[in-house]
Design a protein around this motif. Structure first.
Motif, mmCIF file in Angstrom:
data_model
loop_
_atom_site.group_PDB
_atom_site.id
_atom_site.type_symbol
_atom_site.label_atom_id
_atom_site.label_comp_id
_atom_site.label_asym_id
_atom_site.label_seq_id
_atom_site.Cartn_x
_atom_site.Cartn_y
_atom_site.Cartn_z
ATOM 1 N N ALA A 2 67.697 40.629 26.181
ATOM 2 C CA ALA A 2 67.758 39.232 24.676
ATOM 3 C C ALA A 2 68.419 37.492 25.875
ATOM 4 O O ALA A 2 68.829 37.867 26.727
ATOM 5 C CB ALA A 2 68.982 39.527 24.464
ATOM 6 N N PRO A 3 67.572 36.385 25.694
ATOM 7 C CA PRO A 3 67.513 35.121 26.341
ATOM 8 C C PRO A 3 69.483 34.959 26.196
ATOM 9 O O PRO A 3 69.899 34.158 27.376
ATOM 10 C CB PRO A 3 67.543 34.299 25.469
ATOM 11 N N ASP A 4 70.144 35.636 25.361
ATOM 12 C CA ASP A 4 71.626 35.437 25.932
ATOM 13 C C ASP A 4 72.344 36.217 26.215
ATOM 14 O O ASP A 4 74.144 36.146 26.046
ATOM 15 C CB ASP A 4 72.645 34.880 24.263
ATOM 16 N N ALA A 5 71.843 37.295 26.564
ATOM 17 C CA ALA A 5 72.635 38.300 26.854
ATOM 18 C C ALA A 5 73.851 38.201 28.361
ATOM 19 O O ALA A 5 74.272 38.938 29.126
ATOM 20 C CB ALA A 5 71.975 39.748 27.568
ATOM 21 N N LEU A 6 73.363 37.579 29.400
ATOM 22 C CA LEU A 6 74.377 37.174 31.088
ATOM 23 C C LEU A 6 75.166 36.537 30.676
ATOM 24 O O LEU A 6 75.591 36.344 31.746
ATOM 25 C CB LEU A 6 73.112 36.807 31.911
ATOM 26 N N ALA A 7 75.560 35.602 29.848
ATOM 27 C CA ALA A 7 76.722 34.865 28.911
ATOM 28 C C ALA A 7 77.078 35.150 29.602
ATOM 29 O O ALA A 7 77.880 36.193 28.889
ATOM 30 C CB ALA A 7 76.402 33.905 27.655
ATOM 31 N N HIS A 8 78.059 34.554 30.408
ATOM 32 C CA HIS A 8 79.914 34.525 30.868
ATOM 33 C C HIS A 8 79.859 36.179 31.536
ATOM 34 O O HIS A 8 80.844 36.946 31.693
ATOM 35 C CB HIS A 8 80.569 35.068 29.768
ATOM 36 N N LEU A 9 78.920 36.675 31.619
ATOM 37 C CA LEU A 9 79.429 37.869 32.797
ATOM 38 C C LEU A 9 79.678 38.199 34.176
ATOM 39 O O LEU A 9 79.064 36.900 34.717
ATOM 40 C CB LEU A 9 77.907 38.663 32.788
ATOM 41 N N ASP A 10 80.633 38.903 34.792
ATOM 42 C CA ASP A 10 80.443 38.766 35.601
ATOM 43 C C ASP A 10 79.821 40.042 36.430
ATOM 44 O O ASP A 10 78.619 40.319 36.311
ATOM 45 C CB ASP A 10 82.246 39.215 36.097
ATOM 46 N N GLU A 11 79.569 39.954 38.346
ATOM 47 C CA GLU A 11 78.715 40.183 38.872
ATOM 48 C C GLU A 11 78.528 41.439 38.435
ATOM 49 O O GLU A 11 77.224 41.791 38.502
ATOM 50 C CB GLU A 11 79.282 40.478 40.037
ATOM 51 N N ARG A 12 79.673 42.848 38.358
ATOM 52 C CA ARG A 12 80.050 43.854 37.694
ATOM 53 C C ARG A 12 78.945 43.577 36.641
ATOM 54 O O ARG A 12 78.325 45.358 36.141
ATOM 55 C CB ARG A 12 81.135 44.678 37.399
ATOM 56 N N GLY A 13 79.033 42.955 35.756
ATOM 57 C CA GLY A 13 78.940 43.019 33.889
ATOM 58 C C GLY A 13 77.091 43.350 33.946
ATOM 59 O O GLY A 13 75.905 44.025 33.722
ATOM 60 N N VAL A 14 76.270 42.431 35.427
ATOM 61 C CA VAL A 14 75.110 41.952 35.453
ATOM 62 C C VAL A 14 75.124 42.884 36.439
ATOM 63 O O VAL A 14 73.182 43.762 35.628
ATOM 64 C CB VAL A 14 75.045 40.413 36.755
ATOM 65 N N ALA B 257 72.952 28.779 32.133
ATOM 66 C CA ALA B 257 73.212 27.119 33.195
ATOM 67 C C ALA B 257 74.070 28.058 34.658
ATOM 68 O O ALA B 257 74.490 28.116 35.127
ATOM 69 C CB ALA B 257 74.389 26.429 32.653
ATOM 70 N N ALA B 258 74.339 29.628 34.369
ATOM 71 C CA ALA B 258 75.398 30.741 34.930
ATOM 72 C C ALA B 258 74.860 30.819 36.649
ATOM 73 O O ALA B 258 73.248 30.381 36.491
ATOM 74 C CB ALA B 258 75.700 31.698 34.690
ATOM 75 N N GLU B 259 75.292 30.699 37.407
ATOM 76 C CA GLU B 259 74.750 30.568 38.770
ATOM 77 C C GLU B 259 74.651 31.821 39.154
ATOM 78 O O GLU B 259 75.268 32.052 39.871
ATOM 79 C CB GLU B 259 75.298 29.744 39.838
ATOM 80 N N HIS B 260 74.272 32.952 38.583
ATOM 81 C CA HIS B 260 73.402 34.542 39.164
ATOM 82 C C HIS B 260 73.046 34.462 40.476
ATOM 83 O O HIS B 260 71.828 33.330 40.484
ATOM 84 C CB HIS B 260 73.014 35.006 38.384
#
Length: 590
Positions: free
Chosen positions: A209-221, A340-343
């Protein structure tokens, strides 16, 4: 010679976003259909996999499905209980509000009948359809934002411990990718967790889903990306059935040859899945036997560190952008935040650490990562040697060994005219030879034994996992001159029979030294390793570690299925302090 590419995603999940990832025609190296010999070798491969018990039975598959279904029910009940508890905690403040005022912000979703819901997403070998009868089930629990990782490792662990069907519960919150390991109805499960920036998780949620990565920390990603990459791979392979058989065969090859396992710095399941998918993209109509053969051909000449990629690298999670037109304002905002998140995306031109990777095998989902980042020089050399051996065996038994066009034509006509017995026998010999277990304990004159023990099997499990995770540092330290080669064996050897005071398992490293070497001092390498191991806060009093250099004649009898062939030399490995002894919790040096 084989650039990055991809194919159009073709997913069955209704909400799964799609993106045009079609493979350029010029990168399909051979789109021809299988010939008679390919099909004959594939039949013999299928017979081999069945004979060796590498395919799940219907009963076993049903047990796994039942496990996932019951685990899903457990997770849903838990989410409801967490939401109810947090809603009750806010009750005094909420009592001052008007009853008609809906909950907003961090409280949104707490008052929903399902607590905001959750979704279990299978990934790994089970999702790809290549699991063995003894494989774990890898599952991700996707929860709404008011259910946190802290809840997962506290109240959910409590729910598992209170379930009579659940045994061997092992929470590992400090892992690189936090996980709870347990058995549910006898089925081994590795359960990951991610809390998304949503107040509710719908039943048809897709990890892409396009919004799945919103506000996730690295462990969440990292937790979410296992499921994201599984879905991407399934959508990028041209023929799922052929992909599955070829991948199952090559995973077995890596296991029996002692080069399977990311934790050892070798190839793991995700690495092999990407490599096999890469080969199949270039031979989309190939039979499984040909995919296996082309795997060895391509990666025998591959110029590492050129990366292997299934699709063009994305610099943002733009999948499904067309779905956002009709999406709610909250979803559009979350998708914008995700974009916009800088993963960190694998990019050797920008990231110096990526330039140091020896064997880049890049995951297809955003943010792209090198799934083989921990492959060391010794492991890459060992993999290359095994691939070279593989192509030599395949050439010995297949039509590629023919001496010219005329011999090849005569050979092919003989098969097509009904002379199949020779091909069937040749195929059986091919797979038996390719999958012959490695003779690791006959290959070296010197070994380093890493013996890990504990009072019980349950106590040994987390201790062993911790020591395994640090083994690659020991291998790296042992590769300094005058060591010519340090080859870790990617299979654990259980001590038989168990000791009277507990259970023990050993890992072994084969050592080769530069010509003329008469002595080697591993004091610094062993001390550094034991310092890393001793730093674990979860170490218990019954956890023990012994590092012991051995000659081939000193290897324990349980290393062999037949009498060893001893090969001795005059090289002596120095043992610090007169010997490598037990390293206990007090942190004493080796």
């Amino acid at each position: 010679p084989f650039g990055a590419s991809g194919r159009r995603l073709n997913m069955a999940v209704p909400s799964t976003p799609t993106r045009d990832l079609r493979l350029p025609v010029e990168e399909v190296l051979d789109g021809g259909l299988p010939d008679t010999e390919d099909l004959a070798f594939t039949r013999s491969l299928s017979h081999y996999l069945n004979r060796e018990g590498l395919l799940e039975t219907e009963e076993g598959l049903e047990a796994r499905r039942r496990c996932v279904s019951e685990l899903s029910s457990t997770c849903h009940k838990w989410v409801v209980s967490v939401a109810a508890a947090k809603l009750a905690a806010w009750a005094p403040e909420l009592a001052t509000r008007a009853h008609a005022t809906p909950l907003k912000g961090r409280l949104e979703g707490l008052d929903l009948p399902d607590g905001g819901g959750c979704k279990l997403c299978a990934f790994g070998s089970f999702r790809l359809g290549v699991h063995a009868p003894d494989s774990d089930v890898d599952v991700l629990c996707v929860a709404p934002r008011h259910v946190t990782r802290e809840d997962f490792f506290s109240s959910f662990v409590g729910a598992l411990l209170g379930n009579p069907k659940v045994t061997e519960v092992l929470p590992v919150p400090e892992a690189y990718t936090p996980v709870i390991k347990f058995r549910f109805g006898g089925v081994a499960v590795d359960l990951l967790f991610v809390s998304l920036w949503r107040h509710r998780i719908p039943p048809d949620f897709s990890p892409l889903a396009p919004d799945a990565l919103a506000h996730l920390d690295e462990r969440g990603v990292r937790s979410l990306n296992g499921a994201r990459n599984a879905e991407m791979i399934l959508g990028l392979v041209p023929n799922l059935g052929n992909f599955q058989m070829a991948l199952r065969a090559l995973k077995h090859w890596a296991r029996v040859r002692g080069i399977y396992g990311n934790v050892y710095g070798f190839l793991g399941g995700i690495n092999l899945a990407i490599l096999v998918a890469f080969v199949q993209q270039r031979f989309p109509e190939a039979a499984p036997s040909k995919i296996v053969a082309k795997f060895f051909e391509i990666f025998r000449i591959w110029r590492w560190p050129n990366p292997v990629m299934l699709t063009i690298l994305a610099d943002s999670p733009t999948f499904g952008a067309e779905l956002l037109v009709a999406a709610s304002p909250g979803t559009r905002q979350a998708a914008a935040v995700a974009q916009a998140a800088e993963h960190v995306v694998w990019n050797p031109k920008v990231n110096p650490q990526d330039r140091a990777h020896l064997m880049p095998i890049i995951t297809p989902a955003y943010p792209a990562m090198n799934s083989a980042y921990n492959v060391g020089e010794a492991q890459r050399a060992r993999v290359a040697a095994e691939i070279k051996r593989g192509i030599q065996i395949i050439r010995r038994f297949s039509k590629s060994t023919s001496n010219g066009p005329e011999e090849h034509r005569t050979h092919k006509e003989g098969i097509e005219n009904g002379d199949r017995a020779e091909v069937i026998m040749s195929g059986a010999k091919l797979w038996d030879a390719l999958f012959t277990p490695a003779d690791f304990f006959y290959q070296y004159e010197h070994y380093l034994q890493v013996r890990i023990s504990a009072g019980t099997r349950q106590s040994l499990q987390p201790w062993l996992a911790w020591c395994e995770s640090k083994l690659r540092y020991l291998v790296q330290a042992c590769t300094s001159p005058p060591t010519y080669c340090a080859h870790p064996y990617a299979n654990l050897i259980e001590e038989q029979p168990p000791t009277s005071v507990g259970v023990a398992t050993s890992m072994f490293i084969g050592l080769t030294f530069q010509e003329g070497t008469t002595s080697v001092d591993f004091t610094a390498a062993l001390h550094d390793f034991t310092q890393k191991v001793n730093g674990w806060g979860g170490r218990a009093p019954d956890h023990d570690l012994i590092l012991q250099p051995l000659t081939s004649s000193e290897l324990p009898a349980y290393c062999f299925t037949k009498a060893p062939r001893h090969r001795l030399s005059d090289t002596v490995i120095s043992q610090p302090n007169g010997g490598i002894g037990r390293q206990r919790r007090n942190g004493e040096g080796p």
